[in-house]
Scaffold this motif. Sequence first.
Motif, mmCIF file in Angstrom:
data_model
loop_
_atom_site.group_PDB
_atom_site.id
_atom_site.type_symbol
_atom_site.label_atom_id
_atom_site.label_comp_id
_atom_site.label_asym_id
_atom_site.label_seq_id
_atom_site.Cartn_x
_atom_site.Cartn_y
_atom_site.Cartn_z
ATOM 1 N N SER A 1 0.847 -1.178 0.000
ATOM 2 C CA SER A 1 0.000 0.000 0.000
ATOM 3 C C SER A 1 0.891 1.239 0.000
ATOM 4 N N PRO A 2 0.382 2.383 -0.417
ATOM 5 C CA PRO A 2 1.203 3.600 -0.470
ATOM 6 C C PRO A 2 1.796 3.987 0.887
ATOM 7 N N GLU A 3 1.138 3.614 1.973
ATOM 8 C CA GLU A 3 1.661 3.960 3.288
ATOM 9 C C GLU A 3 2.889 3.136 3.636
ATOM 10 N N SER A 4 2.977 1.894 3.102
ATOM 11 C CA SER A 4 4.072 1.009 3.478
ATOM 12 C C SER A 4 5.318 1.212 2.621
ATOM 13 N N ILE A 5 5.207 1.907 1.512
ATOM 14 C CA ILE A 5 6.351 2.133 0.642
ATOM 15 C C ILE A 5 6.904 3.516 0.922
ATOM 16 N N ALA A 6 8.186 3.571 1.279
ATOM 17 C CA ALA A 6 8.838 4.854 1.534
ATOM 18 C C ALA A 6 9.510 5.313 0.244
#
Length: 115
Positions: free
Chosen positions: A91-96
């Motif tokens: 998810s976009p939150e888990s990818i830095a």
Amino acid sequence: MRILAIFFAIIIVALQWPLWVGKGSWLRVWQLDSQLSQHRESNAKLKERNEALEAEVQDLKNGTDAIEERARNELGMIRQGEVFFQVLDQSPESIAVIKPNAANTAASGSSSKAH
């Protein structure tokens, strides 16, 4: 005559008092009826839960599929010869995402030209 009417009114109220407010009053009956319906709803939900648990117990006693499913899900077990793949959530939150700023780009660009 007026005193007699007041006396009869008091007698009627005294006789009806237990009917409306006493131990076996209508108010108490209505309260008990609402409690009874709540308990019946609760019992119905618990009965459904018990039936589901009973079905699960029977499945565990008679079949091996339920035992295998529990071993896989709860204990993380796999069969011999199987390969385990773990899929991670992207998810976009888990990818830095690191975005270089202009100062870092200029510094890295000038250092590469110097060499």
